[in-house]
Design a protein around this motif. Structure first.
Motif, PDB file in Angstrom:
ATOM      1  N   LEU A  81     -85.561  82.445  84.838  1.00 36.08           N
ATOM      2  CA  LEU A  81     -84.623  82.891  83.804  1.00 36.08           C
ATOM      3  C   LEU A  81     -83.952  84.204  84.187  1.00 36.08           C
ATOM      4  CD1 LEU A  81     -86.598  82.038  80.553  1.00 36.08           C
ATOM      5  CD2 LEU A  81     -84.556  80.922  81.421  1.00 36.08           C
ATOM      6  N   PHE A  82     -84.732  85.113  84.757  1.00 34.44           N
ATOM      7  CA  PHE A  82     -84.151  86.389  85.168  1.00 34.44           C
ATOM      8  C   PHE A  82     -83.204  86.221  86.358  1.00 34.44           C
ATOM      9  CE2 PHE A  82     -87.438  88.454  82.570  1.00 34.44           C
ATOM     10  CZ  PHE A  82     -86.636  89.386  81.930  1.00 34.44           C
ATOM     11  N   VAL A  83     -83.520  85.282  87.239  1.00 37.60           N
ATOM     12  CA  VAL A  83     -82.613  85.000  88.357  1.00 37.60           C
ATOM     13  C   VAL A  83     -81.288  84.486  87.807  1.00 37.60           C
ATOM     14  CG1 VAL A  83     -82.227  83.466  90.326  1.00 37.60           C
ATOM     15  CG2 VAL A  83     -84.422  84.613  90.067  1.00 37.60           C
ATOM     16  N   GLN A  84     -81.353  83.575  86.844  1.00 41.56           N
ATOM     17  CA  GLN A  84     -80.144  83.027  86.239  1.00 41.56           C
ATOM     18  C   GLN A  84     -79.341  84.124  85.530  1.00 41.56           C
ATOM     19  OE1 GLN A  84     -80.887  80.126  83.163  1.00 41.56           O
ATOM     20  NE2 GLN A  84     -78.724  79.598  82.956  1.00 41.56           N
ATOM     21  N   MET A  85     -80.025  84.964  84.771  1.00 40.07           N
ATOM     22  CA  MET A  85     -79.329  86.042  84.067  1.00 40.07           C
ATOM     23  C   MET A  85     -78.709  87.023  85.048  1.00 40.07           C
ATOM     24  SD  MET A  85     -81.385  86.985  80.569  1.00 40.07           S
ATOM     25  CE  MET A  85     -83.057  86.980  81.148  1.00 40.07           C
ATOM     26  N   LEU A  94     -74.810  87.847  85.301  1.00 37.08           N
ATOM     27  CA  LEU A  94     -74.322  89.212  85.109  1.00 37.08           C
ATOM     28  C   LEU A  94     -73.498  89.684  86.311  1.00 37.08           C
ATOM     29  CD1 LEU A  94     -77.455  90.796  83.445  1.00 37.08           C
ATOM     30  CD2 LEU A  94     -75.176  90.647  82.416  1.00 37.08           C
ATOM     31  N   GLU A  95     -73.908  89.299  87.508  1.00 41.13           N
ATOM     32  CA  GLU A  95     -73.119  89.651  88.695  1.00 41.13           C
ATOM     33  C   GLU A  95     -71.757  88.977  88.656  1.00 41.13           C
ATOM     34  OE1 GLU A  95     -75.874  88.382  91.717  1.00 41.13           O
ATOM     35  OE2 GLU A  95     -76.769  90.391  91.895  1.00 41.13           O
ATOM     36  N   LYS A 140     -66.294  84.271  78.418  1.00 45.95           N
ATOM     37  CA  LYS A 140     -66.994  83.610  77.319  1.00 45.95           C
ATOM     38  C   LYS A 140     -68.048  82.644  77.850  1.00 45.95           C
ATOM     39  CE  LYS A 140     -66.387  80.835  73.154  1.00 45.95           C
ATOM     40  NZ  LYS A 140     -67.773  80.573  73.143  1.00 45.95           N
ATOM     41  N   SER A 141     -67.700  81.880  78.867  1.00 43.80           N
ATOM     42  CA  SER A 141     -68.653  80.931  79.442  1.00 43.80           C
ATOM     43  C   SER A 141     -69.872  81.649  80.024  1.00 43.80           C
ATOM     44  CB  SER A 141     -67.957  80.110  80.525  1.00 43.80           C
ATOM     45  OG  SER A 141     -68.866  79.285  81.194  1.00 43.80           O
ATOM     46  N   LEU A 142     -69.627  82.730  80.756  1.00 46.93           N
ATOM     47  CA  LEU A 142     -70.741  83.488  81.340  1.00 46.93           C
ATOM     48  C   LEU A 142     -71.606  84.131  80.254  1.00 46.93           C
ATOM     49  CD1 LEU A 142     -68.890  85.098  84.366  1.00 46.93           C
ATOM     50  CD2 LEU A 142     -70.790  83.478  84.477  1.00 46.93           C
ATOM     51  N   LEU A 143     -70.972  84.676  79.231  1.00 42.36           N
ATOM     52  CA  LEU A 143     -71.733  85.284  78.148  1.00 42.36           C
ATOM     53  C   LEU A 143     -72.577  84.240  77.407  1.00 42.36           C
ATOM     54  CD1 LEU A 143     -69.100  87.816  76.799  1.00 42.36           C
ATOM     55  CD2 LEU A 143     -71.241  88.350  77.976  1.00 42.36           C
ATOM     56  N   ASP A 144     -72.041  83.034  77.242  1.00 43.73           N
ATOM     57  CA  ASP A 144     -72.819  81.961  76.621  1.00 43.73           C
ATOM     58  C   ASP A 144     -74.033  81.601  77.478  1.00 43.73           C
ATOM     59  OD1 ASP A 144     -71.063  81.861  74.494  1.00 43.73           O
ATOM     60  OD2 ASP A 144     -69.958  80.109  75.240  1.00 43.73           O
ATOM     61  N   THR A 145     -73.844  81.565  78.804  1.00 45.71           N
ATOM     62  CA  THR A 145     -74.942  81.268  79.722  1.00 45.71           C
ATOM     63  C   THR A 145     -76.024  82.339  79.637  1.00 45.71           C
ATOM     64  OG1 THR A 145     -73.427  80.138  81.232  1.00 45.71           O
ATOM     65  CG2 THR A 145     -75.530  80.856  82.147  1.00 45.71           C
ATOM     66  N   ILE A 146     -75.600  83.599  79.618  1.00 43.73           N
ATOM     67  CA  ILE A 146     -76.544  84.717  79.531  1.00 43.73           C
ATOM     68  C   ILE A 146     -77.301  84.671  78.205  1.00 43.73           C
ATOM     69  CG2 ILE A 146     -76.724  87.238  79.374  1.00 43.73           C
ATOM     70  CD1 ILE A 146     -74.281  87.303  81.346  1.00 43.73           C
ATOM     71  N   GLU A 147     -76.578  84.412  77.133  1.00 46.47           N
ATOM     72  CA  GLU A 147     -77.205  84.349  75.812  1.00 46.47           C
ATOM     73  C   GLU A 147     -78.216  83.205  75.742  1.00 46.47           C
ATOM     74  OE1 GLU A 147     -78.317  85.249  71.991  1.00 46.47           O
ATOM     75  OE2 GLU A 147     -77.144  86.446  73.391  1.00 46.47           O
ATOM     76  N   SER A 148     -77.864  82.075  76.319  1.00 45.00           N
ATOM     77  CA  SER A 148     -78.774  80.925  76.329  1.00 45.00           C
ATOM     78  C   SER A 148     -80.056  81.246  77.099  1.00 45.00           C
ATOM     79  CB  SER A 148     -78.072  79.727  76.959  1.00 45.00           C
ATOM     80  OG  SER A 148     -78.948  78.654  77.115  1.00 45.00           O
ATOM     81  N   ALA A 149     -79.915  81.859  78.268  1.00 42.17           N
ATOM     82  CA  ALA A 149     -81.098  82.230  79.062  1.00 42.17           C
ATOM     83  C   ALA A 149     -81.951  83.252  78.319  1.00 42.17           C
ATOM     84  CB  ALA A 149     -80.666  82.772  80.420  1.00 42.17           C
ATOM     85  N   ASN A 150     -81.310  84.184  77.631  1.00 41.74           N
ATOM     86  CA  ASN A 150     -82.047  85.206  76.881  1.00 41.74           C
ATOM     87  C   ASN A 150     -82.804  84.575  75.709  1.00 41.74           C
ATOM     88  OD1 ASN A 150     -82.801  87.940  76.630  1.00 41.74           O
ATOM     89  ND2 ASN A 150     -81.371  88.165  74.930  1.00 41.74           N
ATOM     90  N   GLN A 151     -82.192  83.605  75.051  1.00 39.16           N
ATOM     91  CA  GLN A 151     -82.878  82.917  73.958  1.00 39.16           C
ATOM     92  C   GLN A 151     -84.072  82.115  74.477  1.00 39.16           C
ATOM     93  OE1 GLN A 151     -79.846  80.652  71.944  1.00 39.16           O
ATOM     94  NE2 GLN A 151     -79.109  82.423  70.799  1.00 39.16           N
ATOM     95  N   LYS A 152     -83.905  81.476  75.629  1.00 38.40           N
ATOM     96  CA  LYS A 152     -85.027  80.744  76.237  1.00 38.40           C
ATOM     97  C   LYS A 152     -86.168  81.692  76.556  1.00 38.40           C
ATOM     98  CE  LYS A 152     -82.327  77.113  78.462  1.00 38.40           C
ATOM     99  NZ  LYS A 152     -81.847  76.590  79.754  1.00 38.40           N
ATOM    100  N   ARG A 153     -85.821  82.869  77.085  1.00 36.08           N
ATOM    101  CA  ARG A 153     -86.843  83.866  77.422  1.00 36.08           C
ATOM    102  C   ARG A 153     -87.594  84.286  76.162  1.00 36.08           C
ATOM    103  NH1 ARG A 153     -87.191  89.334  76.873  1.00 36.08           N
ATOM    104  NH2 ARG A 153     -85.070  89.389  76.082  1.00 36.08           N
TER     105      ARG A 153
END
Length: 158
Positions: free
Chosen positions: A7-11, A15-16, A45-58
């Motif tokens: 999850l952190f790798v994905q985030m 973020l990069e 928006k797409s990247l922020l959605d991806t980050i938010e999804s990974a953060n919710q999973k975490r």
């Protein structure tokens, strides 16, 4: 062991990418290319959605494993992670890298927002000039509001 590393790798990767998009957005704002700006906004928006999804999973994963409670997962997580053994050093480093990237993204986004605000103000003034309006020349209406005085000699009519 809790599988947090993926999850952190994905985030971190997201973020990069977001930081790179914000840099391209600044260039697009400098050239005032509307199509590019809209495309970059969709990418953000797409990247922020991806980050938010990974953060919710975490957060859900940490709650499931009983590490944190649902009320304030981020504050407790930082304390919990600091107390983990050396086997979790890779997760600690990725979490720190994600926090640093997040701060850089916030800074870049704030800068872009200031540039956009300046451009909007400039465009509004130019539009008012074309219409023959001036911010200084306003009159009161019957209801007590103000409205700009229009000129018969506008640049738009010339």
């Amino acid at each position: 062991m809790i599988p947090l590393a993926p999850l952190f790798v994905q985030m971190k990767e997201s973020l990069e990418q977001l930081l790179e998009v914000l840099s391209r957005e600044r260039s697009a704002l400098a050239t005032a290319t509307a199509d590019d700006i809209l495309q970059l906004a969709a990418e953000k928006k797409s990247l922020l959605d991806t980050i938010e999804s990974a953060n919710q999973k975490r957060a859900k994963m940490l709650i499931k494993f009983g590490v944190v409670e649902a009320k304030a997962p981020d504050f407790v997580f930082k304390d919990w992670l600091a107390q983990q053994p050396a086997t979790m050093d890779d997760v600690k480093q990725m979490a720190d890298a994600c926090n640093e990237l997040l701060e850089q993204c916030k800074k870049e986004n704030f800068t872009n927002a200031r540039i956009l605000s300046t451009l909007q103000k400039r465009n509004k003034v130019m539009f008012e000039t074309l219409q023959g309006h001036s911010r200084k020349n306003k009159v009161y209406t019957a209801s007590g509001n103000t409205r700009p005085v229009s000129s018969k000699h506008t640049l738009g009519r010339a």
